[in-house]
Each structure stands twice: as structure tokens, then as C-alpha cells.
Motif scaffolding. Structure first.
Motif, short mmCIF file in Angstrom:
data_model
loop_
_atom_site.label_atom_id
_atom_site.label_comp_id
_atom_site.label_asym_id
_atom_site.label_seq_id
_atom_site.Cartn_x
_atom_site.Cartn_y
_atom_site.Cartn_z
N HIS A 130 66.75 47.49 81.65
CA HIS A 130 66.46 46.15 82.15
C HIS A 130 65.42 45.44 81.29
CE1 HIS A 130 68.89 46.99 85.64
NE2 HIS A 130 68.77 45.71 85.96
N GLY A 131 65.22 45.99 80.10
CA GLY A 131 64.39 45.27 79.13
C GLY A 131 62.91 45.64 79.15
N HIS A 132 62.55 46.59 79.97
CA HIS A 132 61.14 46.97 80.01
C HIS A 132 60.80 47.92 78.86
CE1 HIS A 132 60.52 45.12 83.92
NE2 HIS A 132 61.72 45.61 84.27
N GLU A 133 59.61 47.75 78.33
CA GLU A 133 59.21 48.66 77.26
C GLU A 133 58.10 49.60 77.72
OE1 GLU A 133 58.61 46.65 73.53
OE2 GLU A 133 60.83 46.57 73.47
N ARG A 134 57.10 49.00 78.35
CA ARG A 134 56.02 49.85 78.87
C ARG A 134 56.42 50.35 80.25
NH1 ARG A 134 51.24 50.10 76.63
NH2 ARG A 134 49.97 50.11 78.51
N VAL A 135 57.12 51.46 80.25
CA VAL A 135 57.56 52.05 81.52
C VAL A 135 56.60 53.18 81.89
CG1 VAL A 135 59.37 53.32 82.71
CG2 VAL A 135 59.97 51.48 81.11
N ALA A 136 55.83 52.95 82.93
CA ALA A 136 54.83 53.95 83.33
C ALA A 136 55.45 55.01 84.23
CB ALA A 136 53.68 53.26 84.06
N HIS A 137 54.67 56.03 84.56
CA HIS A 137 55.15 57.06 85.48
C HIS A 137 54.02 57.49 86.40
CE1 HIS A 137 57.36 60.31 87.22
NE2 HIS A 137 56.63 61.26 86.66
N ILE A 138 54.33 57.54 87.66
CA ILE A 138 53.37 58.12 88.61
C ILE A 138 53.92 59.48 88.99
CG2 ILE A 138 52.24 57.89 90.84
CD1 ILE A 138 52.44 54.88 90.55
N ARG A 187 63.89 57.21 73.35
CA ARG A 187 64.22 55.81 73.20
C ARG A 187 63.20 55.01 72.42
NH1 ARG A 187 68.51 54.14 77.14
NH2 ARG A 187 67.57 52.08 76.97
N GLN A 188 61.95 55.39 72.50
CA GLN A 188 60.97 54.57 71.79
C GLN A 188 59.72 55.31 71.36
OE1 GLN A 188 60.45 51.53 74.79
NE2 GLN A 188 58.64 52.57 75.55
N GLY A 189 59.86 56.58 71.20
CA GLY A 189 58.70 57.35 70.74
C GLY A 189 57.72 57.62 71.86
N GLN A 190 56.76 58.49 71.57
CA GLN A 190 55.80 58.95 72.56
C GLN A 190 55.11 57.80 73.30
OE1 GLN A 190 54.35 62.59 70.99
NE2 GLN A 190 52.38 62.29 72.02
N PRO A 191 55.16 57.80 74.62
CA PRO A 191 54.50 56.71 75.37
C PRO A 191 52.98 56.85 75.36
CG PRO A 191 55.44 58.31 76.88
CD PRO A 191 55.84 58.75 75.50
N ASP A 192 52.29 55.75 75.55
CA ASP A 192 50.83 55.79 75.67
C ASP A 192 50.42 56.77 76.76
OD1 ASP A 192 50.73 53.90 73.78
OD2 ASP A 192 50.08 52.25 75.09
N ALA A 193 49.33 57.46 76.50
CA ALA A 193 48.87 58.46 77.46
C ALA A 193 48.53 57.81 78.80
CB ALA A 193 47.67 59.20 76.92
N ASP A 194 47.99 56.60 78.76
CA ASP A 194 47.54 56.00 80.02
C ASP A 194 48.68 55.43 80.86
OD1 ASP A 194 48.11 53.87 78.46
OD2 ASP A 194 46.05 53.13 78.33
N LEU A 195 49.90 55.57 80.37
CA LEU A 195 51.03 55.12 81.17
C LEU A 195 51.42 56.17 82.21
CD1 LEU A 195 53.46 53.28 78.73
CD2 LEU A 195 52.02 52.34 80.54
N GLU A 196 50.82 57.34 82.08
CA GLU A 196 51.12 58.37 83.07
C GLU A 196 49.93 58.59 83.99
OE1 GLU A 196 52.18 62.19 81.54
OE2 GLU A 196 51.96 63.14 83.49
#
Lengths: 362, 362
Positions: free
Chosen positions: B185-193, B216-225
Motif C-alpha cells: 500500500h505504498g508504505h516504506e517505514r513499516v514498524a513492528h510492535i 524488500r528494502q534492506g534492514q529496517p531502522d532499529a527504532d521501528l521495532e
DNA sequence: GCTCAACCGGAAACCGTTTTCCCACATCCA
DNA sequence: TGGATGTGGGAAAACGGTTTCCGGTTGAGC
């Protein structure tokens, strides 16, 4: 029929006794925790033996001779209805604290299942039963109580309050509060969606609605009352449809359970009827989902967890009284006061989400 | 200590025998339903006696000699979490159909409670256990299985799949679907709880999120988890607050349980963050409230009821196999495919309530 | 008349504990 | 010396069923 199958030998108290070099009696005395005379020496050898063999006493055998099981039956109508898990949580909490185990049974609303479940529990020698199902008829409950089993009713009661313990929320006061809340918000045509009338709480809630209406503005139109046969989301939606299809539809409705109310909300959503603008809703139960943003259901708290807790306490009391030889106390009806949780489905201005808040429609 | 209290004499098989003029053995043969030779005459007299005395066989005594109880233990983490009642409903359904009684136990997430509960059940000689709690560690489960008790895990499993039966939903695929849905749906910064990582389903869901993001886009930022220690509404709200306070907050979040997601929604509501406009949400579980108008949570179905049903079927199979002397089948892992319930909290256009629909804000 | 099977039913052992007696021994005190 | 009294522990009878084993009738077939 029923051959005796070879089953791996389990460790018994006899094995422990042998290993510890004492008699079964002594092992039992030590493990039972009574204040028997047993030397420290023997105690230690027994402890060591228990440890080495990983002895697990057979509760079935113990229960047989003790003639009690430290188990109580808990029978609910339907575990899928969120009120019951809440009630069970309360029951489980105090039962666990008092070292009782719970035997679970659900009736799915079928009366014949109910008799079966209770009979099975009796044969399993439960020390008592919490009956939170509601279909069993008067006579049957009486017979049950008469048979010497300790029973407490949760969330329902009999007409004669002196027959059996019961813990309920004040459904009459609750129904009255709900209806008055709607009337006080300027509604005149206040409808009611009534649950199955053989279930006492539903009968009481309906009664309260009726009386309040009569008092405040005379007998309500007959078509303002819709009865459903089961308390489900779909039944609620159907009932709402019936009301909204009326020549002059009501502007407010007192719905006898949250689950039904969810159906009402769904139907309103489908039809584009605003809540509370087009139809104000007050329900009864207060299951936790009602407080969610986007739901914010105004409802009367049925205090299921406390009902469960109190019912269990009553039962434990009764059971231990019997065990200790204390005379049985007279059955009593405990009524918890009802209270309204005023939220968005009927006017609670200060409890409204901010205008830019969560909006599922976009 | 523990005197033998005088307790009202209960009707025993001996009484029936006496009244019917036969021996206990004969009564037992008739009542047991086996194909013994007993005359019609005797059968009738026995039936009459049973009737007259309202004889209820003592299951405890029967179980003692038969060395089986037709009872299985069902241990859940917390009955207040709506996933468990759903699972229990499934278990109860098939167990009831197979004439098993269920002994209920909840651990409230405390590992030590869990051992206690299971030990108590073992002593009560349950024929098997459905373990739907999740904190008990690997070793303990292995020991349990090793001890000869039939066990099946529901909604969790061990790393080694050949040790014990387990029934789960495909958490990895589900987590992947959820994450991809957000990305698509076009989101890039997809966080996870993320839920407690010692609980396997949560660990798997997190893993799926991570892998998908990396692919899909390489390692996510640490603070997104954000990790929470318990799956509650409040924890979800806290976690959401942490994410929304970030310098550049995520535009979407995969939340590992519906309950946490409810907290997220609440927090968004408090802050005036639109959903899904300001934050798109996909969760996991699909408890029934999620489909309500005003909630419409996009989530992955955890199929709790089916998991319960299958787990119970597996257990019954195992138990009866043992009783009939059939060789035990190898433990297996049953994985139910996951499926997304696309609703309003992450773009499902055609599933949107009408514009004039139910609106709690007014 | 004899045998064999189909019937019918009871005695008794057993399941694994708890609890009641009862016995044995030490000490202490009169 | 001889009770009390305080310790320590075992034998055995429950608890309420189930199941095995055996013995006694019948009646049919030869």
C-alpha cells in the motif's frame, strides 16, 4: 468388554515406603502434612525417596477415601459470549487461591446438555458447582440443591431467594438507569430489544424498561419492544432492522446486551443511521470492547468478574463450612449495584474522542 | 488433623445390588454396558432399583480401578485474552463430542503457576493435556511428554517438531502477508510492535516482519521495532506512543496481536492521528470485535477455534490409540494457512462503511 | 446317557490412598 | 515400683467401584 490393559506401572506410595524403609501409613502421614509423630530421620528418608522416584500421589485414590475432591464444577452457557470468560476469570481467581480445581462445562444453551453436564460433574464428585448457565429450570435446580450438592448461581437467580445462593448485578436498577438515561436525553420513543425471557436477567431488564416507561410517559407502543431468542450479534442486527423499519422509528433504544448492541451498531452502519444522532443506544454488560475508540458503547456494567469472584467466595465458604462441620448458613441473594458507563452512543460530551481522531471510514 | 467427618451416606452400587437382589458384580456388568450374560429379568430389577434409589455411580471409584478418567486438562495463559475462549470453544466442542470432561487451568502468564497447574492435573490423573499456555520452557514440556502423559500444544510449538504434537497457524506466512500488505500500500517505514519473544508465535511473527523488510528494502531502522512484555491494550498504547514520538514516525505498523492493536488505536485516537491516513495498522489474531463498525481492524486470522478443534482431535486420537493398544503415531506439527482479513485500518476500499454511517464522535 | 456350548451369576481381588487403632518404648513423677 | 505421658511407627480396614475366574444350569445334538 473393557479389558484391563497393561499400563506402565506408576510409582505408588508403597514404592516410596519400601525405598524409605517405612510403612505406607507413615509416608502418608508425612506427605499429608498432618501433625503426626514421625521422627526427623524418617521424614528425611521419605523426602529423599519421593524425590528419587519423582512420586506423584494419585489424587483419585486420595479423593475416594477422603470423599472430597477439592474440585468445583463451573458451568456456563457459552464460552463464546464474552461475558462468561470474564465471569470465569473471577471464579478461577478465587478458586485458585483456595486450592480448588475447576471442572469446566458449557451447555451451548441447550437445556438437555445442561442436565448432562451437571450429572457428569456430580458423578465426578465435585464438591460444589457454580451455575452460570441460565436455561436449567427451577425444579431441576431445586432438586440439585436438595441432593446435597453445594450450588451457587452466578448472574441469575430463582424467584425464591431462600433456596440457593445467588450473586447477580442489580438488573432492575440497571435497566431503569439505562432507560432513564435515554429519557433524560430528551428521547420519547425509547425502544427495547429484549433477550430470551426465560433467562432471568433479561426478563428483569425488560421489566425495568417497561416500568420506567409506564411511570414516565404511560404504556409504550407494543411495537417498540422486540424480542430475540438468542443474544447474538446477528439477532441484534435483525432486531434493529425491525425497529428502523417501523412507520415512526424510535429515536433511542435500550438493548439488553452488548452483543446484541454490536449488531444494532452494525445495522445502523449499514443503513447510514447515525449513532446517537439517528438512534441513541444504551446497552447492558460492559464487555471490554465497548470502550474502544470507534465503539464507545454506552452501557450498564454487569460486573461479571466481581459476580464470579463473589459467587466463588460464597461457594468456597459453604463447602468449607460443611467440611468443618459448621452449620450451613442460609442461602442468600447478593446483588451488586448497577452503574452506567456513559459513552458515545448516548450523549457523554466530555468523553468524546477528539474530532480529528481515529476514523475508520477513511 | 483431617478427621473423618460424618457425611450423609450416598447410594452405592451395593445398595442397588441389595434392592435388586443380585450381587454388585452383576449390577456393574449391567450398568457398564458390556456384553455380559445377564437375564432380562435381572436387568429389569436392576434398572428399577437404580431408578428408585436415584443411583449415581461414583466416577472416582470407577476411575481408580480403570486407571483412566476420561478427563483432559486444558491450560491457557489467560482467560481474559479473547483468543483463548475462542480456542477453548474449539477444544470443548470436540472433547464434548467424545465424552471427555475438561479440567480447566489458567496460568496468568506466570511460569511457576504453569508447573503447578500441570502437576495438579497429573495428580488428578488426566488422560491428556492441551497446552495453550506458552511460557513453560522447552525442557519442562519434554519432561512432561517423557513422563507418558499425552500432550498436544495449541497455538505454539517447540523447535523440534518430532517431540510433541502441535497445532498452530502459520505465523511466519501470516507475518509476511501482513507486512507485505502494508508495503504494497505504498508504505516504506513499516514498524513492528512485537510481543514477548519467549512466546513462539510472537517470535515468528517478528521474524517474518524482519525478513520481509530486509528482502524488500534492506534492514529496517532499529527504532521501528518496539517490544512489549505483555500482550495487553495498555502495552499496545505505550508502544504506539513510542513510535509516534519518533523523529520521523512510521506511516504503518504491523502489530503482533489484536489486543495490542486496540491499544494502538486508542493512542491514535487520543493524539488525533488518523487511521489509516496517519498510521496504517495491520494486526494478528482476528478476535471478533475487530470486525465491528468503528473498529474494522485489518488483521491476520489466527483461526483460534480451528486450532482448538484440531488440537483436541489429535489428543483424543492419541489417547484412544493408547487405550486400544494401538502403537502411538509420530508427533506431528499441523500448520493452518494464514489469511488476511483486509478491513479499514489498512486500505480496503470496498469494505468501508457508508459515509453517513455510525459515527461515535457525534 | 453324555458332551458341549450357551447362559447366568457370585466371590474375591484389586485400584492407591487415608485414617484408626494399637503396640512399644522412654521418661518423668509420685 | 508403677502409672502417666510423650513419641514413633505399623497393620489393616475402609473408600466404591470393575473384572477375572469359576461354578452351576439348561438344552441341543449324538
Amino acid at each position: 468388554m473393557g479389558k484391563r490393559f497393561p499400563v506402565e506401572r506408576r510409582v505408588t506410595i508403597g514404592d516410596v515406603a519400601e525405598l524409605a524403609g517405612v510403612s505406607k501409613a507413615t509416608v502418608s502421614k508425612v506427605l499429608g502434612g498432618g501433625d503426626y509423630y514421625v521422627s526427623q530421620d524418617a521424614r528425611q528418608r521419605i523426602a529423599a525417596a519421593v524425590d528419587e522416584l519423582d512420586f506423584q500421589p494419585n489424587a483419585i485414590a486420595r479423593d475416594l477415601v477422603r470423599r472430597r475432591t477439592q474440585t468445583v464444577g463451573m458451568v456456563v452457557a457459552s464460552i463464546a459470549n464474552p461475558v462468561y470468560p470474564e465471569l470465569m476469570a473471577g471464579v478461577d481467581e478465587v478458586l485458585g487461591r483456595n486450592d480448588f480445581t475447576v471442572l469446566f462445562g458449557s451447555t451451548e444453551g441447550r437445556p438437555e446438555r445442561e442436565s448432562d453436564v451437571v450429572r457428569s460433574m456430580r458423578q465426578r464428585q465435585v464438591d460444589g458447582v457454580v451455575l452460570a448457565s441460565v436455561t436449567m429450570d427451577h425444579d431441576e435446580v431445586e432438586k440439585l440443591v436438595g441432593s446435597g450438592l453445594d450450588v451457587v448461581l452466578a448472574s441469575r437467580h430463582l424467584h425464591r431467594a431462600d433456596l440457593v445462593d445467588a450473586v447477580v448485578v442489580d438488573n432492575v436498577a440497571g435497566g431503569r438507569i439505562a432507560t432513564e438515561h435515554l429519557l433524560d436525553h430528551g428521547h420519547e420513543r425509547v425502544a427495547h430489544i429484549a433477550g430470551p425471557q426465560n433467562v432471568m436477567p433479561f426478563a428483569e431488564r425488560r421489566h425495568a424498561w417497561w416500568d420506567t416507561m409506564v411511570e414516565r410517559q404511560g404504556q409504550p407502543d407494543a411495537d417498540l419492544e422486540v424480542r430475540v431468542t438468542e443474544s447474538t450479534v446477528d439477532a441484534g442486527a435483525d432486531a434493529a432492522a425491525r425497529l428502523l423499519d417501523l412507520g415512526t422509528p424510535p429515536t433511542a433504544v435500550f438493548v439488553s446486551s452488548d452483543r446484541l448492541a454490536v449488531g444494532v451498531l452494525e445495522e445502523c452502519s449499514r443503513r447510514g443511521v447515525a449513532v446517537p444522532g439517528g438512534l441513541a443506544v444504551v446497552a447492558f454488560d460492559n464487555i471490554w470492547v465497548g470502550r474502544m475508540p470507534g465503539v464507545r458503547l454506552t452501557t450498564v456494567d454487569s460486573r461479571a468478574r466481581e459476580v464470579g469472584r463473589l459467587a466463588a467466595e460464597r461457594l468456597v465458604q459453604r463447602i468449607t463450612d460443611r467440611w468443618e462441620g459448621r452449620p450451613a448458613t442460609a442461602p442468600s441473594l447478593t446483588t451488586l449495584p448497577a452503574r452506567l458507563m456513559a459513552r458515545a452512543t448516548c450523549g457523554c460530551a466530555d468523553d468524546r474522542p477528539p474530532p480529528t481522531g481515529y476514523d475508520p471510514a477513511h
